[in-house]
Motif scaffolding. Structure first.
Motif, short mmCIF file in Angstrom:
data_model
loop_
_atom_site.label_atom_id
_atom_site.label_comp_id
_atom_site.label_asym_id
_atom_site.label_seq_id
_atom_site.Cartn_x
_atom_site.Cartn_y
_atom_site.Cartn_z
N GLY A 15 -60.51 26.47 -2.99
CA GLY A 15 -59.48 26.08 -3.94
C GLY A 15 -59.93 24.93 -4.83
O GLY A 15 -61.00 24.36 -4.64
N LYS A 16 -59.10 24.59 -5.79
CA LYS A 16 -59.42 23.49 -6.70
C LYS A 16 -59.39 22.18 -5.94
O LYS A 16 -58.39 21.84 -5.28
CB LYS A 16 -58.41 23.44 -7.85
CG LYS A 16 -58.56 24.55 -8.84
CD LYS A 16 -57.62 24.37 -10.01
CE LYS A 16 -57.80 25.51 -10.99
NZ LYS A 16 -56.87 25.39 -12.12
N GLN A 17 -60.47 21.45 -6.02
CA GLN A 17 -60.65 20.16 -5.35
C GLN A 17 -60.41 20.26 -3.84
O GLN A 17 -60.02 19.30 -3.20
CB GLN A 17 -59.72 19.10 -5.96
CG GLN A 17 -60.01 18.82 -7.41
CD GLN A 17 -59.07 17.80 -8.00
OE1 GLN A 17 -58.08 17.41 -7.41
NE2 GLN A 17 -59.38 17.37 -9.21
N GLY A 18 -60.64 21.46 -3.28
CA GLY A 18 -60.54 21.65 -1.84
C GLY A 18 -59.13 21.71 -1.30
O GLY A 18 -58.91 21.57 -0.09
N ARG A 19 -58.16 21.95 -2.16
CA ARG A 19 -56.76 21.92 -1.72
C ARG A 19 -56.42 23.05 -0.76
O ARG A 19 -55.69 22.83 0.21
CB ARG A 19 -55.83 21.96 -2.93
CG ARG A 19 -55.86 20.68 -3.71
CD ARG A 19 -54.87 20.70 -4.84
NE ARG A 19 -54.93 19.43 -5.54
CZ ARG A 19 -54.75 19.31 -6.83
NH1 ARG A 19 -54.49 20.36 -7.57
NH2 ARG A 19 -54.82 18.11 -7.39
N VAL A 20 -56.91 24.26 -1.02
CA VAL A 20 -56.61 25.39 -0.13
C VAL A 20 -57.27 25.17 1.22
O VAL A 20 -56.65 25.37 2.27
CB VAL A 20 -57.06 26.72 -0.77
CG1 VAL A 20 -56.87 27.87 0.20
CG2 VAL A 20 -56.29 26.98 -2.06
N ALA A 21 -58.53 24.73 1.22
CA ALA A 21 -59.23 24.47 2.48
C ALA A 21 -58.52 23.37 3.28
O ALA A 21 -58.37 23.48 4.50
CB ALA A 21 -60.68 24.06 2.21
N LYS A 22 -58.04 22.35 2.59
CA LYS A 22 -57.32 21.27 3.27
C LYS A 22 -56.02 21.79 3.87
O LYS A 22 -55.66 21.41 4.99
CB LYS A 22 -57.05 20.13 2.27
CG LYS A 22 -56.42 18.93 2.91
CD LYS A 22 -56.25 17.80 1.92
CE LYS A 22 -55.59 16.62 2.60
NZ LYS A 22 -55.34 15.52 1.67
N ALA A 23 -55.33 22.65 3.16
CA ALA A 23 -54.08 23.22 3.68
C ALA A 23 -54.33 24.09 4.90
O ALA A 23 -53.58 24.04 5.88
CB ALA A 23 -53.38 24.02 2.58
N ILE A 24 -55.40 24.90 4.85
CA ILE A 24 -55.75 25.74 6.00
C ILE A 24 -56.07 24.86 7.20
O ILE A 24 -55.62 25.12 8.32
CB ILE A 24 -56.93 26.67 5.65
CG1 ILE A 24 -56.50 27.70 4.60
CG2 ILE A 24 -57.44 27.38 6.90
CD1 ILE A 24 -57.66 28.51 4.03
N ARG A 25 -56.84 23.82 6.98
CA ARG A 25 -57.19 22.90 8.07
C ARG A 25 -55.95 22.24 8.65
O ARG A 25 -55.83 22.08 9.86
CB ARG A 25 -58.18 21.84 7.58
CG ARG A 25 -59.58 22.37 7.43
CD ARG A 25 -60.58 21.25 7.16
NE ARG A 25 -61.93 21.77 7.22
CZ ARG A 25 -62.72 21.93 6.17
NH1 ARG A 25 -62.29 21.60 4.97
NH2 ARG A 25 -63.94 22.41 6.32
#
Length: 76
Positions: free
Chosen positions: A46-56
Motif C-alpha cells: 500500500g501507499k507508505q505501507g498503510r495496508v501492510a501496517k493494517a494487516i500487521r
C-alpha cells in the motif's frame, strides 16, 4: 492465523493462487512469512505501507492471546 492472513490478502491481489503463508514457530516467537506474486507487492504494502501496517495490526491483535511474540514478514 494462517487462514486469517489468507482471507485478508487474497481479495487484495490479482493472483490469489500465488498467496502463500509459511509459519516458523520458535520458543518465544512465531514468524509468518507472507509471499505474494511480484506484481502484487504494491497492493499488499500500500501507499507508505498503510495496508501492510493494517494487516500487521489485525494479526498482532488476533495473536495477542498467545504467550509468544508474533512477527509478519512480507516478501515476493
Amino acid at each position: 492465523m494462517k487462514q486469517l492472513l489468507e482471507t485478508i490478502v487474497k481479495p487484495l491481489v490479482d493472483f490469489p493462487e500465488d498467496v502463500l503463508v509459511n509459519v516458523n514457530e520458535e520458543d518465544q516467537r512465531i514468524t509468518y512469512h507472507l509471499t505474494v506474486n511480484k506484481t502484487d507487492m504494491g497492493k499488499v504494502i500500500g501507499k507508505q505501507g498503510r495496508v501492510a501496517k493494517a494487516i500487521r495490526t489485525v494479526v498482532y491483535a488476533a495473536g495477542s492471546s498467545q504467550q509468544k511474540k508474533i512477527f509478519l514478514e512480507i516478501g515476493e
